[in-house]
Design an enzyme around this catalytic site. Sequence first.
Site, PDB file in Angstrom:
ATOM      1  N   ALA A  35       0.845  -1.243   0.075  1.00  0.00           N
ATOM      2  CA  ALA A  35       0.133   0.029   0.027  1.00  0.00           C
ATOM      3  C   ALA A  35       0.891   1.245   0.137  1.00  0.00           C
ATOM      4  CB  ALA A  35      -1.001   0.162   1.289  1.00  0.00           C
ATOM      5  N   GLU A  36       1.840   1.166   0.932  1.00  0.00           N
ATOM      6  CA  GLU A  36       2.975   2.494   0.646  1.00  0.00           C
ATOM      7  C   GLU A  36       3.562   2.480  -0.354  1.00  0.00           C
ATOM      8  OE1 GLU A  36       3.490   4.775   2.722  1.00  0.00           O
ATOM      9  OE2 GLU A  36       5.568   5.315   2.342  1.00  0.00           O
ATOM     10  N   SER A  83      27.786 -16.981 -28.258  1.00  0.00           N
ATOM     11  CA  SER A  83      26.926 -17.796 -27.920  1.00  0.00           C
ATOM     12  C   SER A  83      27.843 -18.869 -27.113  1.00  0.00           C
ATOM     13  CB  SER A  83      26.299 -18.604 -28.932  1.00  0.00           C
ATOM     14  OG  SER A  83      27.218 -19.175 -29.879  1.00  0.00           O
ATOM     15  N   GLU A 115      27.606 -21.300 -13.116  1.00  0.00           N
ATOM     16  CA  GLU A 115      26.248 -20.894 -13.028  1.00  0.00           C
ATOM     17  C   GLU A 115      25.420 -21.930 -13.344  1.00  0.00           C
ATOM     18  OE1 GLU A 115      25.435 -17.450 -15.605  1.00  0.00           O
ATOM     19  OE2 GLU A 115      27.478 -18.059 -16.460  1.00  0.00           O
ATOM     20  N   LYS A 117      22.535 -22.787 -16.286  1.00  0.00           N
ATOM     21  CA  LYS A 117      22.257 -22.312 -17.516  1.00  0.00           C
ATOM     22  C   LYS A 117      20.756 -22.055 -17.765  1.00  0.00           C
ATOM     23  CE  LYS A 117      23.091 -22.639 -22.407  1.00  0.00           C
ATOM     24  NZ  LYS A 117      21.845 -22.452 -22.815  1.00  0.00           N
ATOM     25  N   ASP A 119      17.257 -21.168 -19.138  1.00  0.00           N
ATOM     26  CA  ASP A 119      16.422 -21.440 -20.266  1.00  0.00           C
ATOM     27  C   ASP A 119      15.654 -20.014 -20.671  1.00  0.00           C
ATOM     28  OD1 ASP A 119      16.086 -22.924 -22.542  1.00  0.00           O
ATOM     29  OD2 ASP A 119      14.553 -24.365 -21.543  1.00  0.00           O
ATOM     30  N   GLU A 175      20.463 -12.814 -19.165  1.00  0.00           N
ATOM     31  CA  GLU A 175      19.449 -13.843 -19.661  1.00  0.00           C
ATOM     32  C   GLU A 175      18.054 -13.366 -19.090  1.00  0.00           C
ATOM     33  OE1 GLU A 175      20.508 -16.165 -21.821  1.00  0.00           O
ATOM     34  OE2 GLU A 175      18.858 -17.761 -21.751  1.00  0.00           O
ATOM     35  N   TYR A 225      18.758 -12.113 -15.060  1.00  0.00           N
ATOM     36  CA  TYR A 225      20.029 -12.442 -14.263  1.00  0.00           C
ATOM     37  C   TYR A 225      21.129 -12.017 -15.185  1.00  0.00           C
ATOM     38  CZ  TYR A 225      18.212 -15.061 -10.603  1.00  0.00           C
ATOM     39  OH  TYR A 225      17.233 -15.385  -9.303  1.00  0.00           O
ATOM     40  N   LYS A 324      25.596 -29.140 -20.382  1.00  0.00           N
ATOM     41  CA  LYS A 324      24.048 -29.499 -20.412  1.00  0.00           C
ATOM     42  C   LYS A 324      23.665 -30.650 -19.671  1.00  0.00           C
ATOM     43  CE  LYS A 324      22.044 -27.662 -23.932  1.00  0.00           C
ATOM     44  NZ  LYS A 324      21.490 -26.678 -24.796  1.00  0.00           N
ATOM     45  N   CYS A 418      -7.095 -63.233 -18.550  1.00  0.00           N
ATOM     46  CA  CYS A 418      -5.805 -63.037 -17.620  1.00  0.00           C
ATOM     47  C   CYS A 418      -4.529 -63.646 -18.315  1.00  0.00           C
ATOM     48  CB  CYS A 418      -5.999 -63.354 -16.255  1.00  0.00           C
ATOM     49  SG  CYS A 418      -4.232 -63.186 -15.257  1.00  0.00           S
ATOM     50  N   CYS A 421      -3.132 -66.309 -15.858  1.00  0.00           N
ATOM     51  CA  CYS A 421      -3.800 -67.491 -15.386  1.00  0.00           C
ATOM     52  C   CYS A 421      -4.906 -67.670 -16.232  1.00  0.00           C
ATOM     53  CB  CYS A 421      -4.120 -67.331 -13.936  1.00  0.00           C
ATOM     54  SG  CYS A 421      -5.565 -66.372 -13.784  1.00  0.00           S
ATOM     55  N   CYS A 436      -8.178 -59.164 -13.453  1.00  0.00           N
ATOM     56  CA  CYS A 436      -8.389 -60.548 -13.358  1.00  0.00           C
ATOM     57  C   CYS A 436      -9.092 -60.849 -12.232  1.00  0.00           C
ATOM     58  CB  CYS A 436      -6.745 -61.251 -13.211  1.00  0.00           C
ATOM     59  SG  CYS A 436      -6.680 -62.802 -12.823  1.00  0.00           S
ATOM     60  N   CYS A 442      -4.197 -66.802  -9.410  1.00  0.00           N
ATOM     61  CA  CYS A 442      -3.270 -66.394 -10.435  1.00  0.00           C
ATOM     62  C   CYS A 442      -1.834 -66.192  -9.929  1.00  0.00           C
ATOM     63  CB  CYS A 442      -3.941 -64.923 -10.746  1.00  0.00           C
ATOM     64  SG  CYS A 442      -3.015 -64.178 -11.989  1.00  0.00           S
TER      65      CYS A 442
HETATM   66  O1  JCF Z   1      22.248 -19.028 -18.519  1.00  0.00           O
HETATM   67  C1  JCF Z   1      22.447 -18.749 -19.891  1.00  0.00           C
HETATM   68  N1  JCF Z   1      21.547 -19.240 -20.889  1.00  0.00           N
HETATM   69  C2  JCF Z   1      23.600 -18.289 -20.353  1.00  0.00           C
HETATM   70  C3  JCF Z   1      23.823 -17.919 -21.787  1.00  0.00           C
HETATM   71  C4  JCF Z   1      24.848 -17.964 -19.303  1.00  0.00           C
HETATM   72  C5  JCF Z   1      25.923 -17.528 -19.715  1.00  0.00           C
HETATM   73  O2  JCF Z   1      26.984 -17.405 -18.863  1.00  0.00           O
HETATM   74  C6  JCF Z   1      26.345 -17.269 -21.054  1.00  0.00           C
HETATM   75  C7  JCF Z   1      25.175 -17.572 -22.043  1.00  0.00           C
HETATM   76  C8  JCF Z   1      25.446 -17.294 -23.333  1.00  0.00           C
HETATM   77  C9  JCF Z   1      26.815 -16.542 -23.866  1.00  0.00           C
HETATM   78  N2  JCF Z   1      27.444 -16.823 -21.649  1.00  0.00           N
HETATM   79  C10 JCF Z   1      27.756 -16.467 -22.834  1.00  0.00           C
HETATM   80  C11 JCF Z   1      29.174 -15.982 -23.227  1.00  0.00           C
END
Ligand code: JCF
Length: 683
Positions: A35-36, A83, A115, A117, A119, A175, A225, A324, A418, A421, A436, A442
Site C-alpha cells: 500500500a505504501e 553464444s 552458474e 544455464k 532457459d 538472460e 540475471y 548441459k 488374464c 492364469c 483378473c 493367479c
Molecule cells: O544462462 C544462460 N543461458 C547463459 C547464456 C549463461 C551464460 O553465462 C552465457 C550465455 C550465453 C553466452 N554466456 C555467454 C557468453
Amino acid sequence: MSDTSLEQRLEQLKQQINQYNHQYYVLDQPTVPDAEYDRLMRELITIETEQPALKSIDSPSQKVGGQALKSFSQVNHQLPMLSLDNVFSADEWQAFSKRITDRLASDKKIQFCAEPKLDGLAVSLRYENGLFVQAATRGDGAVGENITENVRTIKSIPLKLQGDDYPEVLEVRGEVFMPKASFEQLNEQAKKKGDKAFANPRNAAAGSLRQLDSKITAKRNLAFYAYGIGFVGKLDALELDESWLENSHYQRLCQIKALGLPMCPEVKLLKDDSQVDSFYQHILTERGNLSYEIDGTVFKVDDISLQKRLGFVARAPRWATAYKFPAQEELTILDDVEFQVGRTGAITPVARLQPVFVGGVTVSNATLHNQDEIDRLGIKIKDTVIIRRAGDVIPQIVSVVLDKRPENAQDIAFPSECPVCQSAVVRAEGEAVLRCTGGLYCGAQRKEAIKHFSSRKALDIDGLGDKLVEQLVDENLIQTPADLFKLTELDVSTMERMGQKSADNLIKSLSIAKNTTLPKFIYALGIREVGETTATNLAHYFLNFNAIKVADEDTLQKVPDVGAVVAKNIVSFFKQEHNIEVISELESIMSWPDIEVKSADQQPLINQTFVLTGTLTQMGRNEAKAILQTLGAKVSGSVSAKTHYLVAGEKAGSKLTKAHDLGVEVLTEDQLVALFSQHNIVI
Ligand code: JCF
C-alpha cells in the site's frame, strides 16, 4: 508547491521507489507494505502527469509500458554477443578442460566461474552515465532487435544504476527468463480465456519480449540475471576501457550486482576443475527446487587475462562452455504393448519402447495406465511417441507424433482373459482398470502378494527381494506368504545363484519377521486400498486382529479413513476361503502384541470434540485427525454446540461462520501444531 520543491519531491520519490523495487525484485526482501509503495507510485505519476516536462527516462513510472511500436528497429552490437559451446558428458567436459590447459601451457590450477544455464533469451542492456538507454536481443550476434521498451518493464532491471561508481558506458549481458510460477499463472489465465498456452517458460519469455506493445510485456512478470559484460568505456570512444573492471569474471559479476543488477544466487567460483562435477550434480539435484527453468550449467575460465589468451572460435568463446543436462524429452517408437497383472489383479498395459536415452537413463518401458489413458493419447503400436522423464519422475508417454504414424500401425487390443492364469477379466463400472478375477489362484497375483508381504513397510524381510520371490514361486518352493516361514536352509541354499551365506541370512530374517506389530501385519496382508494409514487406524480402533476379522461393514466404517468401498474390500478379503486358510497358518506361526488402550493420562484430549475445516498446509487433514484421535479426542464432521474446537485451515468457509455463531473456540493450524507439540508430537 513551487517548481523546485516539486522537482525535489519527484527526485525523492524516484529514489525511494527505485530502492523499494530493488529490495522487492532483486533482493526478494520487501521493506514496506504494498500500500505504501502504491501511494508513492501514484504520487509520482500525478506529478509527472501534471508536469510532463519533469518526466525522465529513469522514472519508475516507465516500467508499465508505453506506446506500441510498429516494428522493432535494429541494433548493431558494439561488441559481438557470443553464444556458448556445449558439452554433454563428463568425458566431453574433460576434453574441453584439457584443450584449455594445453592451449595455456601452464600447470597453474584454473579457476572456473560456475552458474546454472537459464532457459531464456540472451539480451544486452546498455547504461549510459548510469541510465538504462537500450536493450537488444542477440539476433545473429552482430545485429539484434531493439527491445528497449519491453525490457524497461522488467521489474528487476534498474533504470538507474546504484551509487556513482560506474563507467560512462556499461553494457550488461544476461538472460531474460520467465520464472516457473509466472509461467504457470500465465498459462492458467490463457486457459481461462480460451487462448493457446505456451509450451514452456522459454517460449513464454520469447513471446513476451516480442510484443510490440510493451504494456503487454509489463504484465508478464519477466526476470533477468546478468552473466557477463559487453562494451565498457567512454561515450565518445570506440575502444574498450576496462580499467573500471576487476580481472576476475566472478568479481565482475559482483561489481554489476553492486550496481543493482540481479545476479543468479547459485553462481559460484570454483577453485579448479575438480569441483566442476559436484557443482553440476548439485544444480541437477536442485533443479526442481529452483524457481526458474534451466537446461544445464555453464563454466567460464574466471581469470580475464586467461580468457583473452584463449580467445574465440567462430561465435563462441574458447574459455567457456555449457555443460548441459540430458534432454528430458525424446522421440522413440512403441514396439509393442504387454499386459502385467498386479497384486490386486489390476491389468496394466505396459509400453515396450525402442530403448532411448532420456533424462539421464535408458528407458525401454513405460506404463500406459489403462484404457482411458490409451484413448486419451490415441496411441497405436508402431507409433512414434514423445517420452518424458523429468528428475526422478517415472518416464511418461507425453503424446503421439501423428505425422510419423506408419501405415501398419495397429490398435491396442485389451486381453479378454488374464494373460497369466487365463481367468476371466472384468472392468468394474466406473473404473478405468481391468482386473483378473483369479485372485490368489493367479500366479502373478500370488507373486505380487508375497512381494508386498515382505516389503519394507510391511514385514521388511531382509534379503528377500522381488527377484528371489519370483524365483521361489517359479520353482514351486512357495505358494503363499505363509509358505515363506516353512522354507528350510536346504531349500534356499540349493536354489540357483544362491550362496550359503545369503541362504543363512534369509532364514534368519524370516525368523525375525515372525514377530511384528498389528498395524504392519494388517498392512502386509495387502487388502485392496488398505494402506499404512488405514492399517494403523484399523489396529487402533479394534485393538486386536480377531475383532477386525469379524467386523461387519457398518462397524468398519466407524474407523477413520474407512469408507464404504474399503469396508467392503476388507469384509470380502476375510471371507475368501484361500485367505482364511493362509491367515490361520500365519496366526499360528507369527505373533504381534495387541494394541494397549491408553489410560486417561496418555489421552490428554479425552472427551474433547474437534472439527477440522479448510486446507491445512503443514499436514494432511487425515493425519491431523489420526493424531487428535491418538491423543484421545473425538473428531467430528460438523460443528455443533457440543464442538469444543474448530481447527480452521486456509479457505475455511461455512463451518467457520457457524463456529463463530455458536461461540465455538477456533484454532489456527499453527495453534494446532503448538497443541501437538505440547503433547510431544512434532509435525
Ligand atoms: O544462462 C544462460 N543461458 C547463459 C547464456 C549463461 C551464460 O553465462 C552465457 C550465455 C550465453 C553466452 N554466456 C555467454 C557468453
